[in-house]
Motif scaffolding. Structure first.
Motif, PDB file in Angstrom:
ATOM      1  N   LEU A   1     -18.092  -2.299  -6.327  1.00 48.31           N
ATOM      2  CA  LEU A   1     -16.702  -2.403  -5.897  1.00 48.31           C
ATOM      3  C   LEU A   1     -15.717  -1.654  -6.776  1.00 48.31           C
ATOM      4  O   LEU A   1     -14.755  -1.052  -6.271  1.00 48.31           O
ATOM      5  N   LEU A   2     -15.920  -1.678  -8.091  1.00 46.05           N
ATOM      6  CA  LEU A   2     -14.903  -1.126  -8.987  1.00 46.05           C
ATOM      7  C   LEU A   2     -14.597   0.348  -8.736  1.00 46.05           C
ATOM      8  O   LEU A   2     -13.415   0.726  -8.703  1.00 46.05           O
ATOM      9  N   PRO A   3     -15.593   1.228  -8.564  1.00 44.83           N
ATOM     10  CA  PRO A   3     -15.233   2.650  -8.374  1.00 44.83           C
ATOM     11  C   PRO A   3     -14.294   2.895  -7.192  1.00 44.83           C
ATOM     12  O   PRO A   3     -13.251   3.526  -7.367  1.00 44.83           O
ATOM     13  N   PRO A   4     -14.607   2.398  -5.985  1.00 41.59           N
ATOM     14  CA  PRO A   4     -13.646   2.674  -4.893  1.00 41.59           C
ATOM     15  C   PRO A   4     -12.312   1.954  -5.070  1.00 41.59           C
ATOM     16  O   PRO A   4     -11.277   2.464  -4.618  1.00 41.59           O
ATOM     17  N   LEU A   5     -12.316   0.788  -5.725  1.00 48.06           N
ATOM     18  CA  LEU A   5     -11.052   0.098  -5.964  1.00 48.06           C
ATOM     19  C   LEU A   5     -10.172   0.891  -6.915  1.00 48.06           C
ATOM     20  O   LEU A   5      -8.989   1.134  -6.634  1.00 48.06           O
ATOM     21  N   LEU A   6     -10.740   1.327  -8.033  1.00 46.72           N
ATOM     22  CA  LEU A   6      -9.955   2.089  -9.004  1.00 46.72           C
ATOM     23  C   LEU A   6      -9.556   3.443  -8.433  1.00 46.72           C
ATOM     24  O   LEU A   6      -8.435   3.912  -8.656  1.00 46.72           O
ATOM     25  N   GLN A   7     -10.446   4.070  -7.677  1.00 49.08           N
ATOM     26  CA  GLN A   7     -10.108   5.355  -7.063  1.00 49.08           C
ATOM     27  C   GLN A   7      -8.989   5.197  -6.035  1.00 49.08           C
ATOM     28  O   GLN A   7      -8.119   6.067  -5.913  1.00 49.08           O
ATOM     29  N   SER A   8      -8.991   4.096  -5.303  1.00 53.30           N
ATOM     30  CA  SER A   8      -7.938   3.860  -4.316  1.00 53.30           C
ATOM     31  C   SER A   8      -6.596   3.668  -5.003  1.00 53.30           C
ATOM     32  O   SER A   8      -5.570   4.196  -4.554  1.00 53.30           O
ATOM     33  N   ILE A   9      -6.590   2.910  -6.089  1.00 55.08           N
ATOM     34  CA  ILE A   9      -5.334   2.702  -6.828  1.00 55.08           C
ATOM     35  C   ILE A   9      -4.836   4.016  -7.414  1.00 55.08           C
ATOM     36  O   ILE A   9      -3.635   4.320  -7.352  1.00 55.08           O
TER      37      ILE A   9
ATOM     38  N   THR B   1      -9.914   9.683   0.997  1.00 51.83           N
ATOM     39  CA  THR B   1     -10.168   8.438   1.729  1.00 51.83           C
ATOM     40  C   THR B   1     -10.979   7.443   0.892  1.00 51.83           C
ATOM     41  O   THR B   1     -11.971   6.885   1.384  1.00 51.83           O
ATOM     42  N   PRO B   2     -10.596   7.193  -0.353  1.00 54.62           N
ATOM     43  CA  PRO B   2     -11.359   6.213  -1.144  1.00 54.62           C
ATOM     44  C   PRO B   2     -11.281   4.808  -0.557  1.00 54.62           C
ATOM     45  O   PRO B   2     -12.132   3.959  -0.849  1.00 54.62           O
TER      46      PRO B   2
ATOM     47  N   VAL C   1     -11.593  -1.305 -15.900  1.00 62.09           N
ATOM     48  CA  VAL C   1     -10.263  -1.761 -15.519  1.00 62.09           C
ATOM     49  C   VAL C   1      -9.278  -1.486 -16.645  1.00 62.09           C
ATOM     50  O   VAL C   1      -8.158  -1.038 -16.414  1.00 62.09           O
ATOM     51  N   SER C   2      -9.687  -1.731 -17.876  1.00 62.56           N
ATOM     52  CA  SER C   2      -8.815  -1.434 -19.015  1.00 62.56           C
ATOM     53  C   SER C   2      -8.381   0.025 -19.008  1.00 62.56           C
ATOM     54  O   SER C   2      -7.223   0.350 -19.292  1.00 62.56           O
TER      55      SER C   2
END
Length: 357
Positions: free
Chosen positions: A12-20, A44-45, A121-122
């Motif tokens: 989950l983290l890669p697409p979440l951070l890329q989207s942000i 389109t992340p 996340v940091s």
């Protein structure tokens, strides 16, 4: 932590951070005539995020401290993209774009509690130029100072007159810290605008306060209830944390930038530095300030060449008028900037505030 939860976080983290990050790109380069191209470049992340986010829903409550920040941040990121894509397809206007982008700071606020435990996340809350800085990472690894982190005082979205602020987790009271007071744009909210500055305050060691105007926007006409409110807020921060009296910056975007002039040129202003960004200006602002206040006052004006709300000529006129009045004024004109916040300017402003720029 179970292997399944770890696997879900890794997915989950890669697409979440890329989207942000992609939403930050849209916010920075937003220019109405080029909106479609900016959306294309953002990619389109969110498609992968939409696929992976349901993983967290099945986590047991013992992982709620991880599940809820990830779920909330993901929901806000997807809501932002949904709003932006609707406008890109012809269903909406510029106002809808701004409403969609309000989900970005809400995603950042939701995710921030995990910065202390999840290194990726940091990294989202660190200046990219300092993400490999070993001394910074060592400071962040120290035990958190008790009265540090993100705070909100009567500053829920939709409220007026409150403030949000951030104190670096590695704060120590044995030295004086710079203070940045960052003023949102018209109809904005300090709780959201705080996230325009938190990354740089965390990376470079500054306390940042983001007040909310007492009215719909800052007191640019009529009675000024905002200047005394800002004074109370600054007094509150100075009474509880060690603030350097020679490094007090007031900055702001659009109406917030214009109000930098109104409040910062007042003889009683506590601010030592002014940095209006994408602001309007009238020569009367300089004419109404006393010669003593203006003499040598450090002012840095930042404006975009493509600003569609306040033409760049206003900023050029401000630089000339303030220079003639005796201020120590500098001017940064950003070639690819429209009427939006250039977060990359924060590092230079902090260098300037600290005497290094």
């Amino acid at each position: 932590m179970s292997d399944a939860v770890v696997d879900d976080i890794v997915a989950l983290l890669p697409p979440l951070l890329q989207s942000i990050e992609a939403l930050g790109f849209v916010a920075r380069y937003l220019h109405p005539p080029e909106f479609g191209e900016v959306m294309r470049l953002a990619g389109t992340p969110d498609a992968q995020l939409r696929s992976e986010l349901p993983r967290v829903a099945k986590w047991p409550d013992q992982f709620a401290h991880l599940r809820e920040p990830l779920r909330m941040a993901g929901d806000h990121a997807l809501a932002a993209f949904d709003g932006l894509r609707a406008v890109d397809s012809g269903a909406g206007d510029l106002g809808a774009v701004f409403r969609a982008l309000r989900h970005l700071p809400q995603a950042l606020e939701a995710l921030y509690p995990l910065a202390a435990t999840l290194p990726p996340v940091s990294g989202l809350y660190l200046d990219p130029a300092l993400q490999q800085d070993e001394a910074l990472h060592a400071r962040l690894a120290q035990p958190k100072y008790a009265d540090s982190g993100v705070f909100h005082y009567a500053n829920e979205p939709g409220s007026r007159g409150g403030f949000s602020f951030y104190v670096p987790e590695y704060y120590t009271p044995d030295r004086a810290w710079p203070l940045v007071v960052a003023l949102h744009g018209g109809s904005g909210n300090g709780r959201l605008f705080l996230w325009s500055w938190l990354r740089d305050a965390r990376s470079r060691g500054a306390i940042v306060v983001a007040p909310t105007a007492t009215g719909r926007t800052w007191a640019l006409m009529g009675d000024d209830a905002d200047t005394p409110n800002l004074a109370r807020i600054v007094d509150f921060i100075r009474s509880r944390w060690s603030i350097d009296p020679e490094r007090l910056l007031v900055t702001g975007l659009s109406d917030g930038g214009t109000f930098c002039y109104v409040t910062g040129l007042d003889d009683a202003s506590p601010f030592t530095h002014l940095a209006p960004i994408a602001a309007s200006f009238h020569p009367l602002l300089a004419g109404m300030a006393s010669a003593d206040r203006l003499r040598g006052l450090p002012i840095q004006i930042v404006h975009g060449r493509h600003d569609w709300m306040f033409p760049v000529e206003l900023a050029r006129q401000a630089q000339q008028a303030l220079f003639k009045a005796g201020a120590d004024v500098s001017y940064r004109e950003i070639e690819d900037l429209s009427h939006t916040y250039p977060r990359e300017i924060n590092a230079a402003l902090l260098d300037w505030l600290n005497g290094a720029g």
